[in-house]
Design a protein around this motif. Structure first.
Motif, mmCIF file in Angstrom:
data_model
loop_
_atom_site.group_PDB
_atom_site.id
_atom_site.type_symbol
_atom_site.label_atom_id
_atom_site.label_comp_id
_atom_site.label_asym_id
_atom_site.label_seq_id
_atom_site.Cartn_x
_atom_site.Cartn_y
_atom_site.Cartn_z
ATOM 1 N N LYS A 43 -19.524 -2.024 5.704
ATOM 2 C CA LYS A 43 -18.593 -1.478 6.147
ATOM 3 C C LYS A 43 -17.611 -2.938 5.627
ATOM 4 O O LYS A 43 -16.320 -2.520 5.743
ATOM 5 N N TYR A 44 -17.774 -4.494 5.620
ATOM 6 C CA TYR A 44 -17.433 -5.174 4.956
ATOM 7 C C TYR A 44 -16.432 -4.446 2.965
ATOM 8 O O TYR A 44 -15.545 -5.036 3.322
ATOM 9 N N VAL A 46 -15.578 -1.491 2.707
ATOM 10 C CA VAL A 46 -15.061 -0.199 2.940
ATOM 11 C C VAL A 46 -13.203 -1.189 3.219
ATOM 12 O O VAL A 46 -12.753 -0.828 2.692
ATOM 13 N N GLN A 47 -13.910 -2.344 3.928
ATOM 14 C CA GLN A 47 -12.575 -2.974 4.766
ATOM 15 C C GLN A 47 -12.260 -3.947 3.366
ATOM 16 O O GLN A 47 -10.778 -4.293 3.239
ATOM 17 N N TYR A 48 -12.872 -4.221 2.426
ATOM 18 C CA TYR A 48 -12.162 -5.332 0.837
ATOM 19 C C TYR A 48 -11.955 -3.957 0.561
ATOM 20 O O TYR A 48 -10.536 -4.276 -0.396
ATOM 21 N N ASP A 50 -9.939 -1.398 1.037
ATOM 22 C CA ASP A 50 -8.785 -1.391 1.614
ATOM 23 C C ASP A 50 -7.758 -2.641 2.227
ATOM 24 O O ASP A 50 -6.888 -2.747 1.724
ATOM 25 N N VAL A 51 -8.704 -4.057 1.683
ATOM 26 C CA VAL A 51 -7.228 -4.371 1.546
ATOM 27 C C VAL A 51 -6.929 -5.071 0.092
ATOM 28 O O VAL A 51 -6.060 -5.726 -0.293
ATOM 29 N N GLU A 54 -4.515 -2.855 0.294
ATOM 30 C CA GLU A 54 -3.197 -3.512 0.709
ATOM 31 C C GLU A 54 -2.113 -4.676 -0.275
ATOM 32 O O GLU A 54 -0.996 -4.234 -0.867
ATOM 33 N N VAL A 69 -12.644 -11.674 2.969
ATOM 34 C CA VAL A 69 -13.040 -10.430 3.313
ATOM 35 C C VAL A 69 -14.624 -10.957 2.381
ATOM 36 O O VAL A 69 -15.803 -10.367 2.923
ATOM 37 N N ASN A 72 -16.892 -13.010 4.237
ATOM 38 C CA ASN A 72 -17.657 -12.507 5.332
ATOM 39 C C ASN A 72 -18.844 -11.443 4.541
ATOM 40 O O ASN A 72 -20.245 -11.280 4.986
#
Lengths: 487, 141
Positions: A43-44, A46-48, A50-51, A54, A69, A72
């Motif tokens: 999950k992290y 995927v978030q990473y 995305d970040v 961005e 991130v 985490n």
């Protein structure tokens, strides 16, 4: 083996089985946790990504979102490494899945490296392009690590499942068998003990059987029970003995009381009867004198004389009987012939003295020591009986033999005569008071032999009467100790 | 009174003498003495020959019976007499106990026999009470 040890073994086996089960459950749940952490990790990642996107799109230089991130993301491999214990390490090394831990460590290192890279970018050491290239690279690596981590964990869990379940089944089976065997064993030894106790063997062999066939707590139990029972039996035996003793004492007291009452009755009766007869005879004499019948008066007076003589004898007898109770004479050496000579002169009729009626034999090594007054009274009564109750119908001249001998620790004084004797059916009354066996021949007080018996008892001796071929034998046994004790 | 037949059973010669004298004083003449229960029973059992031997003096009407005797005592006599009483003709014969025993159990025991009519204690007998006893016995016959 003790029953308690057997039971302890069963408990230990059960505890072991439970522990193994619990451990297996814990280890399997640990595998589930690893999977969970890995999905969080994904999950992290995927978030990473995305970040990063961005960050790339914006012109901002702020990398704090990226740092958060990454921190985490780094947390899951740290937790994984912390969760692994020595047992897991051992198992994983054995089944070649230990590289899962290495992947975690590498993941942590990768995270740390990218954090350092971010720091370098902030310090302006590297360009934004290089940073983004490195960030993309790291996202790929993290993704790769996560993918690689999945397999060894699944393998390890599968292994644990594969090994633990048959092992647990085996232990449970063994446990059930062992507990059955042990309980059978315990109930067997209890049954064995019950059988031993039930078979009504004699006490001695039962104790031996128990000793050789029973062990552990049962043996202790039986031993304690046996001691307890023995003690109780002893107590009840003692109680019984005491009761018997009390009963005996009561009986002898009752008997003594009855004897005393009998004595009082007989004594008053025997004292009264010569008095009442004499009273009537006196009345007759008065009548006879008044009517001038002097011969009859003299006859009756003679009868009164006879009654008075009888009364005198009785009073003397009662006196010596009571004296026998209280007199405590000193022990002295006695010359039997001398006292018999004295008795001879005092008691016998002249013709008896002349015919050598009394014969005396002594056969003793030491001196004859006893209470003289009692011995004299014993002989006086026995010899005067022999004199009174001579059997003139017999061919032999009347005689009485007095023999003194020693038998072990006692003197034996035997008085035997060839007189009338005592009717066989009345032998048991011989030593009773107020018993007369030949009233037609002589009316004694009926106390003579009672007096003899009393003296013998006081000398702690025994007297025995038997009918012999010749006539009657009195055997008196006097223990020597009585005198030794006192002197 | 003169033709009453009396039997005295007592081992004491003196007591027999005293009773005989008291009875004689009352006018009784036919007195027989026995010194023990056994000789008395033998005397009574030999009914026929004694009946002939002592005409008019046998059988006795009154038996004076002592209790304490050496061979066959008073109670033994009573037991035996109860048996022979029906067998021989002693239906009108009564027994008066003549004892020095003042014990109530002796008295009760003796008076249980239907043919025992009196219990006399030696030494307490006066001629008067002896007379009453004999009169009562004659009357009942």
């Amino acid at each position: 083996m003790k029953i308690s040890s057997k039971l302890m073994l069963i408990v230990m086996l059960t505890v072991f089985e439970i522990s193994i089960t619990l451990l297996a459950v814990v280890e399997i749940s640990k595998g589930a946790k690893f999977h969970q952490l890995n999905s969080l990790h994904f999950k992290y990642i995927v978030q990473y990504s995305d970040v990063i996107a961005e960050f790339e799109a914006s012109a901002s230089k702020d990398v704090s979102a990226l740092q958060n991130v990454i921190i985490n993301m780094r947390q899951q491999p740290i937790e994984c490494v912390e969760t692994v214990n020595w047992l897991n390490v051992f198992v994983m090394k054995q089944i070649n899945t230990f590289h899962a831990v290495d992947i975690c460590r590498k993941d942590i290192d990768d995270a740390n490296n990218i954090l350092l890279t971010l720091a370098s970018y902030e310090a302006g050491e590297i360009s934004r392009e290089i940073l983004i290239a490195q960030l993309r690279q790291s996202a790929r690596v993290f993704n790769q690590n996560s993918a690689l981590f999945e397999k060894p964990i699944t393998d390890t869990v599968a292994f644990i499942m594969r090994v633990a379940i048959p092992f647990l089944v085996a232990i449970s089976l063994f446990n059930i068998l062992f507990i059955s065997y042990m309980s059978k064993n315990i109930s067997g030894s209890i049954r064995n003990t019950i059988r031993l106790l039930k078979n009504g063997k004699r006490e001695k062999s039962l104790i031996d059987d128990i000793d050789s066939n029973v062990s552990g707590e049962l043996k202790t139990l039986l031993n304690v029970a046996q001691e307890r029972l023995a003690h109780e039996i002893l107590v009840s035996e003692i109680n019984q003995k005491l009761e018997t003793l009390v009963e005996q004492r009561t009986q002898s007291l009752t008997r003594a009381n009855e004897e005393l009452a009998q004595f009082a009755y007989r004594a008053s009766h025997d004292l009264k009867s010569p008095l009442t007869s004499s009273k009537l005879l006196t009345q007759f004499i008065i009548e006879d004198i008044e009517s001038g019948n002097l011969k009859s008066a003299a006859n009756d007076a003679n009868k009164i004389y006879g009654q008075m003589e009888k009364l005198e004898k009785l009073v003397v007898g009662i006196l010596s009987l009571t004296e026998a109770d209280v007199t405590d004479e000193k022990v002295e050496s006695i010359h039997l012939e001398t006292i018999i000579d004295e008795i001879r002169l005092r008691l016998l009729e002249p013709q008896s003295i002349a015919s050598g009626f009394i014969r005396c034999t002594t056969d003793i090594k030491s001196e004859f020591k006893s209470e003289k007054v009692r011995i004299v009274q014993i002989l006086e009564n026995l010899l005067s009986n022999s004199d009174k109750y001579k059997d003139n119908a017999k061919k032999e001249t009347p005689f009485v033999n007095v023999t003194l001998t020693e038998v072990q620790d006692s003197y034996q004084l035997v008085v035997e005569d060839n007189g009338l004797g005592i009717p066989a059916n009345r032998h048991d009354e011989v030593f009773h008071m107020f018993k007369r066996f030949h009233p037609a021949i002589s009316s004694g007080s009926g106390l003579g032999l009672a007096i003899v018996k009393k003296h013998v008892s006081f000398l702690k001796g025994q007297i025995d009467m038997k009918s012999s071929a010749l006539g009657t034998v009195f055997t008196i046994t006097l223990p020597k100790e009585k005198f030794n004790e006192e002197h | 009174m003169k033709n009453i037949n009396v039997l005295i059973v007592d081992d004491s010669e003196l007591d027999r003498y005293i009773l005989r004298r008291q009875l004689t004083a009352l006018g009784v003449q036919n007195i027989e003495e026995k010194d023990d229960g056994s000789s008395a029973l033998a005397y009574l059992k030999d009914y026929d020959s004694n009946y002939q031997l002592f005409p008019g003096k046998f059988p006795p009407i009154i038996i004076f019976l002592d209790i304490n005797m050496p061979k066959v005592n008073g109670f033994d006599f009573l037991d035996e007499f109860a048996k022979i009483r029906k067998q021989f003709d002693f239906g009108s014969c009564v027994v008066a106990m003549y004892s020095s025993s003042e014990r109530s159990e002796d008295k009760e025991r003796a008076l249980k026999y239907e043919f025992v009519s009196r219990y006399l204690v030696k030494g307490e007998i006066t001629e008067l009470c002896l007379d009453e006893t004999i009169q009562a016995i004659i009357k009942s016959n």
